[in-house]
Design a protein around this motif. Structure first.
Motif, PDB file in Angstrom:
ATOM      1  N   PRO A 252       5.813  -3.693   1.431  1.00  0.00           N
ATOM      2  CA  PRO A 252       6.849  -2.702   2.157  1.00  0.00           C
ATOM      3  C   PRO A 252       6.567  -1.335   2.127  1.00  0.00           C
ATOM      4  CG  PRO A 252       7.863  -4.819   0.871  1.00  0.00           C
ATOM      5  CD  PRO A 252       6.502  -4.346   0.454  1.00  0.00           C
ATOM      6  N   ASP A 253       6.112  -0.776   1.038  1.00  0.00           N
ATOM      7  CA  ASP A 253       6.067   0.572   1.041  1.00  0.00           C
ATOM      8  C   ASP A 253       4.788   1.178   1.454  1.00  0.00           C
ATOM      9  OD1 ASP A 253       8.273   0.710  -0.313  1.00  0.00           O
ATOM     10  OD2 ASP A 253       7.774   0.369  -2.286  1.00  0.00           O
ATOM     11  N   VAL A 254       3.544   0.457   1.294  1.00  0.00           N
ATOM     12  CA  VAL A 254       2.377   0.861   1.672  1.00  0.00           C
ATOM     13  C   VAL A 254       1.643  -0.117   2.508  1.00  0.00           C
ATOM     14  CG1 VAL A 254       0.051   1.496   0.618  1.00  0.00           C
ATOM     15  CG2 VAL A 254       2.089   1.432  -0.463  1.00  0.00           C
ATOM     16  N   PRO A 255       1.800  -0.019   3.993  1.00  0.00           N
ATOM     17  CA  PRO A 255       1.232  -0.828   5.001  1.00  0.00           C
ATOM     18  C   PRO A 255      -0.145  -0.748   5.281  1.00  0.00           C
ATOM     19  CG  PRO A 255       2.102   1.011   6.141  1.00  0.00           C
ATOM     20  CD  PRO A 255       2.616   1.194   4.469  1.00  0.00           C
ATOM     21  N   LEU A 256      -0.767  -1.912   5.617  1.00  0.00           N
ATOM     22  CA  LEU A 256      -2.292  -2.011   6.005  1.00  0.00           C
ATOM     23  C   LEU A 256      -2.066  -2.387   7.379  1.00  0.00           C
ATOM     24  CD1 LEU A 256      -5.288  -1.906   5.385  1.00  0.00           C
ATOM     25  CD2 LEU A 256      -5.236  -4.276   5.065  1.00  0.00           C
ATOM     26  N   ASP A 289      -6.770   3.632  -1.661  1.00  0.00           N
ATOM     27  CA  ASP A 289      -7.352   2.690  -2.630  1.00  0.00           C
ATOM     28  C   ASP A 289      -6.823   1.228  -1.852  1.00  0.00           C
ATOM     29  OD1 ASP A 289      -8.015   4.411  -4.335  1.00  0.00           O
ATOM     30  OD2 ASP A 289      -6.060   4.449  -5.647  1.00  0.00           O
ATOM     31  N   LEU A 290      -5.946   1.149  -1.148  1.00  0.00           N
ATOM     32  CA  LEU A 290      -5.369  -0.207  -0.633  1.00  0.00           C
ATOM     33  C   LEU A 290      -6.382  -0.395   0.414  1.00  0.00           C
ATOM     34  CD1 LEU A 290      -3.852  -2.425  -0.087  1.00  0.00           C
ATOM     35  CD2 LEU A 290      -2.235  -1.047   1.406  1.00  0.00           C
ATOM     36  N   ALA A 294      -9.042  -3.633   0.947  1.00  0.00           N
ATOM     37  CA  ALA A 294      -9.299  -4.311   2.312  1.00  0.00           C
ATOM     38  C   ALA A 294     -10.605  -4.151   3.045  1.00  0.00           C
ATOM     39  CB  ALA A 294      -8.070  -3.778   3.088  1.00  0.00           C
ATOM     40  N   ASP A 295     -11.159  -3.391   2.714  1.00  0.00           N
ATOM     41  CA  ASP A 295     -12.742  -3.008   3.291  1.00  0.00           C
ATOM     42  C   ASP A 295     -13.323  -4.184   2.633  1.00  0.00           C
ATOM     43  OD1 ASP A 295     -14.315  -2.157   5.174  1.00  0.00           O
ATOM     44  OD2 ASP A 295     -15.265  -0.655   3.695  1.00  0.00           O
ATOM     45  N   ALA A 296     -13.289  -4.077   0.924  1.00  0.00           N
ATOM     46  CA  ALA A 296     -14.136  -4.774   0.253  1.00  0.00           C
ATOM     47  C   ALA A 296     -13.510  -6.394   0.763  1.00  0.00           C
ATOM     48  CB  ALA A 296     -13.634  -4.528  -1.431  1.00  0.00           C
TER      49      ALA A 296
END
Lengths: 423, 423
Positions: A252-256, A289-290, A294-296
C-alpha cells in the motif's frame, strides 16, 4: 489579458486532431500536428515572439527581455498519443506561451525568455518518447533521430523537411539559464489530497525493456502441440508475469507499476503459429530496491517461460534510471510562488516521463503539476478543470518571473539523465 | 513424360517469392503470386489446356476429354503463408496439372478434366482462408469477397482487376462430376507410421473465434494499477488460457489443439495501456464431445479474465464445424489405386482446412496426403521427399482416371459445409 484568453486559445488548440469523444489524435508530424504548429507559430509571431526551429523540429518562441543574456526556457509538447487527451502536453505549451507573454516588458529580468514545443514527446509514432528534448540535451544523436522511421516507413528527417520545421538560430543547451514546465498530473493524488498544485520533487525509478520472443512458424491446426514453438504464447506469459510482479510485490505504501502495451506479431496470420513477437515491458517504482527485486524476479521467470512456450526471449533494448530529484531550490521557489498566490500545493513524484526529465540536471529545472480528474490520461476523457488550468498559468508566470530574475542558478552536479544503457 | 519433368517444374515454381531460407513468401495477389499465376497459365496453354478465370480469381485449366460432359476438377492453391513452405498448396496444383496432362488422349473417360488454382486459400492477407473455393461453393458471397481488403486497404476486386485475373467461361459448381486434391500432410503421422499415402477420411471438428477485448486507454506509468482496464493483459490471459485447455483436456489418444496466432493492439503505443485488442482463438479435436467441453471451459474462463483485467471480451465472429467425413467411396477408390501402384497407405484425418473441405458434400471429393518431413509446415523448412512427391502424382493420376471414368457419382446428402454461424 483576461483569463478568458487562455481558455479560448486552449479551445482553439483542442480543435486540431479533435476526436468525436472529446480527445485529440495528433501524433508527431501528422497533418494535425503540422496544422497546430502553424497555428502556434502565428500565435507567437502575432505577439512579438521570434520563432525558430532547431535540427530536430523543436519549435521555439523567443522573447528578448535581457539582450545577450541566457534564456529561461518554458514549455512542453503539442503532440498527442493516438486518441489521447487534449491536456497532455498541449496545456503546458499554451500555459508557457501565456505565462511568458505576460512577462513581456516586466522589469527586473536578467535573462531572456523562450517558449518551446518539444518535437515528438509521446513516442507513439517515432520511438523513443521525449525525442526532441533528448536530442536537445545530447541523450539522442541528431542523425540517428532524423533517420528514425514510423511503422509505415516515413523518416523523421524527410517529414520535418517537408513541413519546413527544421532550422538554425534556435537556442541550444548552453544558452539556457533554466527550464520550467507545467503538466497535468496524470494520476489522482492531487485530486485526493486535495491540492491545486503539485511541486514535483523527483521521478520514480524505471526499467524498460524491448523484448523479442523467438519461436518457429507452424500450422495452428495440424502441428502437434508438443512440436510448437509459439512466440505469441511466450509473449502472453510475459505480459501476465509482468502484471503478477505488481500484484505480488506492491505494498500500500510502495507501489510497483508494470505494463506491456505494444506488441507486434509475425507473421500474424490466423493459421500460422507466430515465429516472432516483439513487446515492451515497463517497470516503475519510487523504491529502487523494490524495483531491483522486481527486475530480478522477472529475469528468474523468463527461463521458465522460455521452456513453457519453447521459445527464446532476447532483450532487444533497455533503459533504466533511478529515483532522480529535481533541484530542491526549484521546488522551494515554486512553493513560495504558490503560497503568494494562495494556491494549495503538495510535493509529488512524477511517474510519467516528461521533457523536464531530460532537461533536469543540465539546467535548474522546475516541474509543476495541475490535477487530472480521476487521474485519467492518454485517453480521450482526460480532463483538468478550468480553474485549475488557470491557476497553473498564474503559478507558471510567477515561477518564470523568479527564474528570469536569477533567483536560482546552475545545474546540480551529476544528476543529468545519461545515455540509455543496453543489457 | 519422365519424372524429372515434375521435379523440374516444381523447382521453377519454387522460385516465385523464394526466400533465403528455402521457403516462399507469396501471399494471395502479391507480385510473386501474380508472376507464378502467369507462369502457370503459360504452362497450361503450352500443353493444350484452355485457361479461364472466374469472378473471384480462381484459375482453371480445361482439357476436353468428353465433349459436353461435366468436369472432374483437380487442384489446390499456389498462394503461400508469409515466409511459408514451398509445398503447401503448390505441390497439389502442379501434381494436378501433371496428372491431368498425363490423361490427355486416354480412353474410357466419360467426364472432362480441369485443373484449378484456388485463389487465396491461405487467408493471411485477405480473410477468411479457403476464400476462392468458398465463393465457388456459395459459402462466401462474391460481392463481399471482392470488397474484402488487406491490412493496407487493398481491395480484392481492385487487385484482381489490375491483374486481369477475373473472367467468365470457367466451370461452376453445377458443372462438376467430382473433385480431387493432393496436399502435404502438415503433420507427422505418415512419417511415423510409416506410409507414403494418406487417405483422408474426415476433418477434425473445429471452433474458431475472433475475439475483441475492450479496455480503456491510460498511462502505463502514472495510472494506478487498480485503475487500469488493460486490453492487452486480458488478451494475454486468453492466449494462456487457450493453451491451458489443451494441456488439461488432451489425452494421448484424443488430442485437443488450441492456438492464438493473430493479434492487433490499439493504440499499440509504448506508454499507453491498450484500449482494444483483437485476436483469434482456434480449438480443434477429432472428438466432438471433447471439443464441446473445451469450448464450455473457455466460456467459463472468460468472465474470470474479464474481472482480472477489468475488460470486456466480445465474440466478433465465429465458425464451427463437426467431424465431417469425406465420401467412403472416394476413400476406397483411392485405396484401390494406391494398392495397384504398390504404395503404402493409411487412413488419416485432416486437421488443417483445405479447399477440398469446401467442395466436400457438393461433389464426390477425394483428398490425399503425402508425408511432410517432421510435420513441419507454414514454415520455410517445409519438406516432402522427391520420391513421395512423385508417388503422389502417380496416385493422383490414377484416382483422377477412375473419377473421370465415372466410378463414383453424386454427392453424399447433407454433408456440405454450410455458411458459418455466428455466436
Amino acid at each position: 489579458m483576461g483569463t478568458g484568453d487562455f481558455l479560448d486559445d486552449f479551445a482553439t488548440l483542442s480543435t486540431f486532431g479533435a476526436t468525436e469523444r472529446g480527445g485529440v489524435h495528433r501524433e508527431a508530424a501528422s497533418d494535425a500536428d503540422e496544422a497546430q504548429r502553424a497555428w502556434f507559430e502565428r500565435w507567437l509571431t502575432d505577439r512579438g515572439f521570434t520563432v525558430r526551429y532547431d535540427g530536430i523540429g523543436n519549435q521555439f518562441g523567443l522573447l528578448e527581455t535581457a539582450p545577450g543574456a541566457p534564456y529561461v526556457l518554458v514549455g512542453s509538447h503539442l503532440d498527442s498519443q493516438p486518441y489521447g487527451g487534449r491536456y497532455d502536453g498541449a496545456y503546458g505549451v499554451l500555459a508557457a506561451a501565456h505565462a511568458v507573454h505576460r512577462l513581456a516588458g516586466a522589469g527586473g529580468l536578467v535573462h531572456n525568455l523562450a517558449v518551446v514545443n518539444w518535437f515528438n514527446e509521446e513516442g507513439s509514432r517515432f520511438t523513443p518518447s521525449m525525442f526532441g528534448s533528448a536530442v536537445f540535451t545530447g541523450l539522442l544523436d541528431l542523425d540517428a533521430a532524423l533517420d528514425t522511421r514510423d511503422p509505415a516507413g516515413v523518416r523523421v528527417g524527410d517529414r520535418l523537411a517537408a513541413m519546413g520545421h527544421t532550422g538554425t538560430g534556435a537556442p541550444v543547451l548552453a544558452d539556457l539559464a533554466g527550464y520550467a514546465e507545467i503538466h497535468i498530473e496524470q494520476g489522482r493524488l492531487l485530486e485526493e489530497t486535495p491540492a491545486t498544485i503539485g511541486l514535483v520533487a523527483d521521478t520514480w525509478a524505471a526499467r524498460k525493456y524491448d523484448l523479442r520472443v523467438l519461436g518457429d512458424q507452424s500450422h495452428t491446426g495440424s502441428t502437434p502441440m508438443a512440436d510448437r514453438q509459439d512466440a505469441l504464447l511466450g509473449a502472453a506469459h510475459l505480459v501476465v508475469a509482468a502484471r503478477g510482479l505488481s500484484d505480488e510485490l506492491s505494498t500500500p505504501d510502495v507501489p510497483l507499476h508494470t505494463s506491456a502495451s505494444r506488441m507486434a506479431v509475425e507473421p500474424n496470420s490466423p493459421v500460422t503459429v507466430a515465429r516472432e513477437v516483439t513487446l515492451n515491458l515497463d517497470l516503475r517504482s519510487p523504491d529502487e530496491d523494490l524495483l531491483a527485486r522486481a527486475d530480478a524476479a522477472l529475469h528468474e521467470r523468463i527461463p521458465v517461460i522460455e521452456r513453457a512456450a519453447r521459445v527464446s526471449v532476447e532483450v532487444a533494448g533497455s533503459q533504466r534510471w533511478g529515483v532522480r530529484p529535481f533541484p530542491a531550490a526549484g521546488v522551494e521557489l515554486a512553493r513560495r510562488s504558490a503560497e503568494e498566490l494562495g494556491l494549495t500545493h503538495r510535493e509529488i513524484s512524477t511517474v510519467a516521463g516528461h521533457d523536464s526529465v531530460n532537461l533536469n540536471g543540465h539546467v535548474p529545472t522546475v516541474m509543476l503539476f495541475v490535477p487530472s480528474v480521476a487521474g485519467i490520461s492518454h485517453n480521450e476523457g482526460e480532463l483538468t478543470h478550468d480553474d485549475d488550468a488557470l491557476a497553473g498559468v498564474d503559478l507558471l508566470a510567477a515561477v518564470v518571473r523568479r527564474l528570469a530574475a536569477g533567483e536560482i542558478t546552475g545545474p546540480p552536479p551529476g544528476a543529468a539523465r545519461t545515455r540509455p544503457a543496453d543489457g
